[in-house]
Design a protein around this motif. Structure first.
Motif, PDB file in Angstrom:
ATOM      1  N   LEU A  73       0.869  -1.169   0.000  1.00 51.55           N
ATOM      2  CA  LEU A  73       0.000   0.000   0.000  1.00 51.55           C
ATOM      3  C   LEU A  73       0.910   1.225   0.000  1.00 51.55           C
ATOM      4  CD1 LEU A  73      -3.108  -0.083   0.038  1.00 51.55           C
ATOM      5  CD2 LEU A  73      -3.001   0.592   2.432  1.00 51.55           C
ATOM      6  N   LEU A  74       1.150   1.772  -1.196  1.00 51.21           N
ATOM      7  CA  LEU A  74       2.159   2.808  -1.375  1.00 51.21           C
ATOM      8  C   LEU A  74       1.548   4.091  -1.926  1.00 51.21           C
ATOM      9  CD1 LEU A  74       4.922   0.663  -3.147  1.00 51.21           C
ATOM     10  CD2 LEU A  74       4.537   0.962  -0.692  1.00 51.21           C
ATOM     11  N   ILE A 107      -9.020   3.175   2.409  1.00 53.64           N
ATOM     12  CA  ILE A 107      -8.900   1.752   2.090  1.00 53.64           C
ATOM     13  C   ILE A 107      -8.910   0.921   3.363  1.00 53.64           C
ATOM     14  CG2 ILE A 107      -7.286   0.017   1.183  1.00 53.64           C
ATOM     15  CD1 ILE A 107      -6.499   2.107  -0.957  1.00 53.64           C
ATOM     16  N   ALA A 108      -8.176   1.380   4.375  1.00 50.44           N
ATOM     17  CA  ALA A 108      -8.133   0.656   5.649  1.00 50.44           C
ATOM     18  C   ALA A 108      -9.491   0.646   6.325  1.00 50.44           C
ATOM     19  CB  ALA A 108      -7.092   1.298   6.567  1.00 50.44           C
ATOM     20  N   GLU A 109     -10.198   1.761   6.284  1.00 51.53           N
ATOM     21  CA  GLU A 109     -11.510   1.849   6.926  1.00 51.53           C
ATOM     22  C   GLU A 109     -12.541   0.984   6.210  1.00 51.53           C
ATOM     23  OE1 GLU A 109     -14.823   5.257   8.168  1.00 51.53           O
ATOM     24  OE2 GLU A 109     -12.982   5.824   7.112  1.00 51.53           O
ATOM     25  N   VAL A 115      -5.285  -3.989   6.694  1.00 53.01           N
ATOM     26  CA  VAL A 115      -4.163  -3.075   6.449  1.00 53.01           C
ATOM     27  C   VAL A 115      -3.303  -2.926   7.707  1.00 53.01           C
ATOM     28  CG1 VAL A 115      -3.496  -0.707   5.826  1.00 53.01           C
ATOM     29  CG2 VAL A 115      -5.456  -1.806   4.702  1.00 53.01           C
ATOM     30  N   ARG A 116      -1.987  -2.932   7.495  1.00 54.29           N
ATOM     31  CA  ARG A 116      -1.025  -2.638   8.566  1.00 54.29           C
ATOM     32  C   ARG A 116      -0.164  -1.461   8.117  1.00 54.29           C
ATOM     33  NH1 ARG A 116       2.726  -6.808   8.667  1.00 54.29           N
ATOM     34  NH2 ARG A 116       1.996  -7.546   6.641  1.00 54.29           N
ATOM     35  N   PHE A 117      -0.272  -0.330   8.794  1.00 49.25           N
ATOM     36  CA  PHE A 117       0.526   0.838   8.434  1.00 49.25           C
ATOM     37  C   PHE A 117       1.898   0.728   9.109  1.00 49.25           C
ATOM     38  CE2 PHE A 117      -3.668   2.637   7.383  1.00 49.25           C
ATOM     39  CZ  PHE A 117      -3.383   3.058   6.093  1.00 49.25           C
ATOM     40  N   VAL A 118       2.771  -0.013   8.435  1.00 47.16           N
ATOM     41  CA  VAL A 118       4.101  -0.318   8.970  1.00 47.16           C
ATOM     42  C   VAL A 118       5.215   0.391   8.201  1.00 47.16           C
ATOM     43  CG1 VAL A 118       3.459  -2.538   9.974  1.00 47.16           C
ATOM     44  CG2 VAL A 118       4.111  -2.421   7.556  1.00 47.16           C
ATOM     45  N   GLY A 119       4.845   1.223   7.196  1.00 48.21           N
ATOM     46  CA  GLY A 119       5.843   1.869   6.358  1.00 48.21           C
ATOM     47  C   GLY A 119       6.330   0.961   5.259  1.00 48.21           C
ATOM     48  N   SER A 120       7.267   1.465   4.446  1.00 48.85           N
ATOM     49  CA  SER A 120       7.921   0.660   3.421  1.00 48.85           C
ATOM     50  C   SER A 120       9.358   1.132   3.273  1.00 48.85           C
ATOM     51  CB  SER A 120       7.198   0.776   2.067  1.00 48.85           C
ATOM     52  OG  SER A 120       7.452   2.043   1.472  1.00 48.85           O
ATOM     53  N   LYS A 121      10.184   0.263   2.694  1.00 42.34           N
ATOM     54  CA  LYS A 121      11.589   0.607   2.472  1.00 42.34           C
ATOM     55  C   LYS A 121      11.929   0.499   0.991  1.00 42.34           C
ATOM     56  CE  LYS A 121      13.282  -2.338   5.553  1.00 42.34           C
ATOM     57  NZ  LYS A 121      14.196  -3.044   6.488  1.00 42.34           N
ATOM     58  N   GLY A 351      -5.602   2.957  -7.994  1.00 41.63           N
ATOM     59  CA  GLY A 351      -6.779   2.381  -8.633  1.00 41.63           C
ATOM     60  C   GLY A 351      -8.058   2.796  -7.939  1.00 41.63           C
ATOM     61  N   ALA A 352      -8.049   2.767  -6.597  1.00 41.79           N
ATOM     62  CA  ALA A 352      -9.229   3.214  -5.845  1.00 41.79           C
ATOM     63  C   ALA A 352      -9.470   4.698  -6.067  1.00 41.79           C
ATOM     64  CB  ALA A 352      -9.035   2.916  -4.362  1.00 41.79           C
ATOM     65  N   LEU A 353      -8.395   5.466  -6.071  1.00 43.99           N
ATOM     66  CA  LEU A 353      -8.517   6.906  -6.299  1.00 43.99           C
ATOM     67  C   LEU A 353      -9.084   7.182  -7.689  1.00 43.99           C
ATOM     68  CD1 LEU A 353      -7.759   9.522  -4.749  1.00 43.99           C
ATOM     69  CD2 LEU A 353      -5.602   9.489  -5.992  1.00 43.99           C
ATOM     70  N   SER A 354      -8.621   6.447  -8.690  1.00 49.16           N
ATOM     71  CA  SER A 354      -9.109   6.605 -10.056  1.00 49.16           C
ATOM     72  C   SER A 354     -10.589   6.268 -10.150  1.00 49.16           C
ATOM     73  CB  SER A 354      -8.312   5.713 -11.012  1.00 49.16           C
ATOM     74  OG  SER A 354      -6.947   6.051 -11.014  1.00 49.16           O
TER      75      SER A 354
END
Length: 390
Positions: A73-74, A107-109, A115-121, A351-354
């Motif tokens: 989820l970026l 999306i999380a709601e 969804v886990r908001f854990v960040g990304s690297k 995609g959801a935003l679109s």
């Protein structure tokens, strides 16, 4: 091919009751083709406007890329932020990044517990990529976006704390169940054979609709040949292991400019994808059968780079549409027929935003969301028969 369940994604727990196929003739205000994340978001938005909605899928809910991706989820577009500024202009890149950041909590709601908001690297594979990470870092910090420099045992690069991981197939199934509860009629195993006007024909049924939304990512150009010059379908391959404690991956990881990507699921499995470029021209295909060449590269990377020896439990692939611009297709291709897709491998958020933007444009006549994503010079694409400016 080596061990691993063929074709099933790691996200499929076998608990879903497949949708029935479309049978007979039906009418609706809107017909949505494609029951992935964007198609189901479309249906959600249409139901909010009290539309009578039919949803169709060639397979089932989340049967395409939406339920078979890496679960990232970026925020932002296909391009890293500094590259998006260069390609699309500073104002548009910043607007898209802001809009995707706002979309992720929705999306999380909408799909609780997925969804886990854990960040990304983003980990650099070479010195040149490490320097590119520094350029991205400077661009993001200059615009006030959360971004941290990262150095750890797994390498150097960036940590983006606002990103997350999720279960993409469970999300789709939750959205589909709610859509049915709220009055949408959904059918699987119903490949669309023809769209004539706003008449959608499958092998055993027909939907006569006021509007048609084609919300598929891979194979979009097959359903709507008029967009074929601008979107192309690629095969994205993944594998997953049995649960393991050999390594701990705390958040999704991009590597080698995003060609490789992996995360660890809550039950300890490593889900790894990539090496599309190693498959050559053969990966530009709608075929979702995992290939020996790419799967061998993935397994080698799992064993040698990540150091994971756990047995491989799953091998699968998905079709994803790539555009020439890196921006999605959002277009009225014919009278009352809209297309959206071509997310270039990063469609979970955009995609959801679109989908929200398309419904606002098609039903409400509000083009703001589409222009925010694509810019005013794409406005002609909202009229059938007109090509977007170059």
């Amino acid at each position: 091919m080596a061990s691993g369940t063929q074709s099933l994604p790691v996200w499929d727990d076998g608990s879903w009751m497949p949708l029935p196929p479309l049978l007979g003739d039906h009418s609706a205000d809107s017909c949505v083709i494609g029951l992935g994340g964007s198609g189901l978001t479309l249906i959600e938005e249409l139901l909010r406007r009290s539309e009578r909605v039919f949803g169709l899928d060639a397979h089932d809910v989340g049967g395409g890329a939406a339920g078979r991706n890496g679960g990232f989820l970026l925020a932002g577009t296909y391009d890293f932020y500094h590259d998006a500024i260069r390609r699309h202009g500073h104002e548009r890149a910043r607007a898209i990044y802001a809009a995707t950041l706002e979309e992720m909590p929705r999306i999380a709601e909408a799909a609780p517990g997925t969804v886990r908001f854990v960040g990304s690297k983003r980990i650099a594979a070479t010195d040149a990529e490490l320097e590119d990470c520094r350029v991205q870092f400077d661009a993001m910090r200059a615009d006030g976006w959360p971004c941290e420099w990262y150095e750890g045992a797994d390498g150097q690069g960036l940590f983006l704390p606002t990103d997350g991981a999720f279960d993409p197939l469970r999300r789709c199934r939750l959205l589909a169940q709610r859509a049915r509860d709220e009055g949408a009629t959904l059918h699987g195993q119903s490949p669309v054979l023809e769209i004539t006007g706003t008449r959608v024909v499958t092998a055993h049924g027909t939907v006569h609709a006021g509007r048609v939304f084609v919300a598929v990512d891979g194979r979009l150009e097959r359903l709507l040949p008029e967009i074929a010059p601008r979107v192309r379908t690629a095969r994205l391959q993944m594998l997953a292991t049995e649960p393991t404690t050999e390594i701990t991956v705390r958040c999704p990881v991009y590597y080698r400019e995003g060609f490789e990507y992996w995360q660890q699921t809550p039950d300890g499995r490593i889900a790894l994808g990539g090496f599309r470029d190693h498959g050559g021209d053969g990966e530009w295909t709608p075929d979702t059968t995992p290939s020996q060449v790419v799967q061998a590269q993935l397994e080698r990377f799992l064993r040698e780079h990540l150091g994971v020896k756990a047995p491989i439990s799953h091998r699968w692939a998905a079709s994803a549409g790539y555009t020439t611009t890196g921006l999605p297709v959002i277009e009225q291709v014919r009278d009352h027929v809209w297309a959206l897709g071509g997310y270039s491998g990063t469609g979970n958020v955009i995609g959801a935003l679109s989908a929200r933007a398309v419904v606002a444009a098609a039903v409400d006549g509000d083009l703001w969301g589409v222009r925010q994503l694509l810019g005013d010079h794409w406005a002609p694409a909202l009229t059938p028969g007109a090509a977007p400016a170059r």
